[in-house]
Design a protein around this motif. Structure first.
Motif, mmCIF file in Angstrom:
data_model
loop_
_atom_site.group_PDB
_atom_site.id
_atom_site.type_symbol
_atom_site.label_atom_id
_atom_site.label_comp_id
_atom_site.label_asym_id
_atom_site.label_seq_id
_atom_site.Cartn_x
_atom_site.Cartn_y
_atom_site.Cartn_z
ATOM 1 N N VAL A 256 50.794 46.435 -3.057
ATOM 2 C CA VAL A 256 51.424 46.698 -1.758
ATOM 3 C C VAL A 256 51.610 45.411 -0.958
ATOM 4 O O VAL A 256 52.696 45.128 -0.464
ATOM 5 C CB VAL A 256 50.602 47.725 -0.948
ATOM 6 C CG1 VAL A 256 51.249 47.969 0.424
ATOM 7 C CG2 VAL A 256 50.491 49.042 -1.707
ATOM 8 N N TYR B 254 45.930 48.147 -3.740
ATOM 9 C CA TYR B 254 46.588 47.960 -2.446
ATOM 10 C C TYR B 254 46.948 46.497 -2.217
ATOM 11 O O TYR B 254 48.084 46.165 -1.845
ATOM 12 C CB TYR B 254 45.670 48.466 -1.333
ATOM 13 C CG TYR B 254 46.173 48.140 0.053
ATOM 14 C CD1 TYR B 254 47.257 48.819 0.609
ATOM 15 C CD2 TYR B 254 45.569 47.138 0.809
ATOM 16 C CE1 TYR B 254 47.725 48.513 1.877
ATOM 17 C CE2 TYR B 254 46.020 46.831 2.082
ATOM 18 C CZ TYR B 254 47.105 47.511 2.610
ATOM 19 O OH TYR B 254 47.565 47.187 3.873
ATOM 20 N N LEU C 237 41.348 49.284 -3.577
ATOM 21 C CA LEU C 237 41.812 48.203 -2.696
ATOM 22 C C LEU C 237 42.444 47.060 -3.481
ATOM 23 O O LEU C 237 43.285 46.331 -2.955
ATOM 24 C CB LEU C 237 40.644 47.704 -1.840
ATOM 25 C CG LEU C 237 40.095 48.750 -0.860
ATOM 26 C CD1 LEU C 237 38.935 48.182 -0.054
ATOM 27 C CD2 LEU C 237 41.190 49.259 0.071
ATOM 28 N N LEU D 251 51.174 53.049 -2.196
ATOM 29 C CA LEU D 251 50.413 53.160 -0.951
ATOM 30 C C LEU D 251 49.988 54.603 -0.709
ATOM 31 O O LEU D 251 48.838 54.859 -0.336
ATOM 32 C CB LEU D 251 51.257 52.651 0.228
ATOM 33 C CG LEU D 251 50.588 52.740 1.605
ATOM 34 C CD1 LEU D 251 49.297 51.937 1.633
ATOM 35 C CD2 LEU D 251 51.551 52.259 2.700
ATOM 36 N N VAL E 183 47.129 55.531 -3.069
ATOM 37 C CA VAL E 183 45.886 54.852 -2.685
ATOM 38 C C VAL E 183 45.264 55.515 -1.461
ATOM 39 O O VAL E 183 44.040 55.719 -1.400
ATOM 40 C CB VAL E 183 46.156 53.355 -2.425
ATOM 41 C CG1 VAL E 183 44.963 52.705 -1.721
ATOM 42 C CG2 VAL E 183 46.438 52.628 -3.737
ATOM 43 N N ILE E 184 46.083 55.886 -0.470
ATOM 44 C CA ILE E 184 45.552 56.503 0.750
ATOM 45 C C ILE E 184 44.888 57.837 0.443
ATOM 46 O O ILE E 184 43.793 58.142 0.944
ATOM 47 C CB ILE E 184 46.684 56.694 1.790
ATOM 48 C CG1 ILE E 184 47.211 55.333 2.263
ATOM 49 C CG2 ILE E 184 46.182 57.499 2.977
ATOM 50 C CD1 ILE E 184 46.175 54.406 2.848
#
Length: 461
Positions: A303, A299, A296, A434, A437-438
């Protein structure tokens, strides 16, 4: 009926002395947890101030993790043999001195030596402090409450370390991320002899030197291999060599312990279902939540474009969730039973983590992140408290240092291994940050769900 219930009510209440012990030990453990993450935000500033090369900055964290994870089990057993209060005080003194040296560092070498000493201090204080905690409170509601508060503050310390590090660095200097430990260590050194009593077995067995060497070297090689893999990937020959050496040494440790007259870790304890499966569940709990913070962070900064300080503040909600989880865990586990409570906790954590796979590139997704990390933090902390209760239950006081040493080693290795594994997943899956990370978040949720399966396996063994 009131008269019959009176003894049990008294048994569930802490005495004034127990409250002082709890305050002292929880304060110490919170400070140690903060040290794991307090320098993360300050690393770029430290690099500029001391002339670190960019590639060398990660060693500020790695040297600490190597010492903290590698020597925890050894010092947990030494505390059993030579006195837990004595080791606790020695570790706090080392922490104060190493923090002072780190704050005064004028070169990269001096700073890294200070971080190694801080890691060693953590390896000494954490299992000794936990053993003092478990032996100060009888098995049952009081111990569950104490372990719940301990777990909550340790997890909150890890998440709030980033916030504190950012504030100290921005308002004062990165050096205060070290100096802040010094007055706390001094206060503990003054108060501990007045509050804590010495604890050790009546007969002191011989030290298992071959076992100490193999397990310490094995853990050091394992942690180094994982850290190297986080930097260069799991195909890196040095990383693979470290992991292989760690595995061989830990297998050798098992055979050494089977033949030792006075083993560092008796095989009978490792064979206990509560110790074996409890520590495996703890490994999952610590690896998933700490690596989720790493994901996170990527992120929020890469992001959404958050600053380091704003990122740290965003994790304040996670810290609140972990504190709440630690507070409610003892009552919840008393009602549901430790096993069922652990199952529910991992399921909640897995669901909350999986929901983060919906995160997008817009700033409005921050609300999902805050809600999910809060709920997941509650679940994770209940699982951690259940793990600590499971891993330290059913053992005599003479083996509590060993049990808490194992549990602490599990915590340190879990924290260390989670981030490189998730980093490797992000790198392998990344078309965009992104996207990487997902995918890693979904893997993290799957690992949390594995905690449910571990608990199921434990209940049938």
């Amino acid at each position: 009926m009131t008269v019959l219930n009176e003894p049990s009510k008294r048994a569930s209440r802490m005495s004034a002395r127990q409250r002082l012990i709890l305050l002292l030990l929880l304060g110490s453990q919170f400070m140690l947890a903060v040290d794991f993450s307090i320098l993360n935000v300050a690393l770029p500033v430290i690099g500029t101030g001391l002339g670190f090369e960019l590639a060398g900055l990660q060693w500020v964290a790695t040297t600490f993790a190597l010492a903290a994870a590698g020597f925890t089990l050894l010092f947990g057993r030494i505390a059993d043999l030579f006195g837990r209060r004595r080791l606790f005080l020695a570790g706090m003194a080392l922490l104060g001195l190493s923090s002072l040296a780190g704050g005064l560092a004028t070169s990269p070498t001096m700073l890294l030596v200070a971080r190694v000493a801080q890691g060693l201090a953590t390896a000494i204080v954490t299992p000794a402090g936990l053993a003092l905690l478990t032996t100060s409170f009888p098995e049952g509601p009081l111990r569950a409450k104490a372990l719940g508060l301990n777990g909550a503050l340790m997890s909150a310390g890890f998440t709030s370390g980033a916030i504190l590090g950012g504030l100290l660095t921005e308002l004062l200097s990165w050096r205060w991320a070290f100096f802040v430990n010094v007055p706390v260590a001094l206060a503990v050194l003054v108060a501990a002899p007045l509050v804590l009593t010495e604890s050790r077995p009546a007969r002191r067995p011989k030290m298992d030197l071959p076992g100490a060497v193999t397990v310490t070297a094995g853990l050091l090689a394992l942690v180094y291999g994982l850290t190297r893999a986080g930097e260069h990937g799991f195909a890196d020959p040095v990383a693979l060599g470290g992991l292989a050496a760690g595995a061989v040494l830990l297998v050798a440790f098992w055979f050494v312990e089977r033949r030792a007259a006075s083993p560092l870790v008796p095989v009978t304890i490792l064979a206990r279902s509560t110790v074996k499966w409890g520590n495996l569940a703890g490994l999952v709990a610590f690896a998933t939540e700490t690596s989720l913070v790493f994901l996170l962070t990527l992120y929020l900064q890469k992001v959404l474009g958050y600053s380091a300080l704003a990122t740290g503040l965003s994790f304040g909600v996670l810290g609140i969730g972990t504190v709440l989880g630690g507070v409610i865990a003892p009552r919840m586990l008393a009602r549901t039973g430790t096993g069922r409570g652990m199952t529910v906790a991992f399921a909640v954590q897995a669901a909350a983590t999986a929901s983060l796979a919906l995160l997008g590139a817009g700033s409005g997704w921050i609300w999902l992140l805050l809600v999910a990390t809060f709920v997941g933090g509650v679940g994770n902390m209940v699982a951690i408290v259940a793990f600590m209760i499971t891993a330290t239950s059913g053992l005599p006081d003479s083996e509590q240092g060993l049990a808490t040493g194992l549990a602490t080693m599990t915590q340190q290795v879990g924290i260390t291994m989670g981030i490189p594994i998730m980093s490797a997943v992000v790198t392998a899956a990344m078309g965009t940050v992104l996207q990487g990370v997902i995918v890693a978040i979904l893997v993290n949720a799957a690992l949390a769900l594995a905690g449910v399966l571990i608990r199921t396996r434990a209940s049938t063994s």
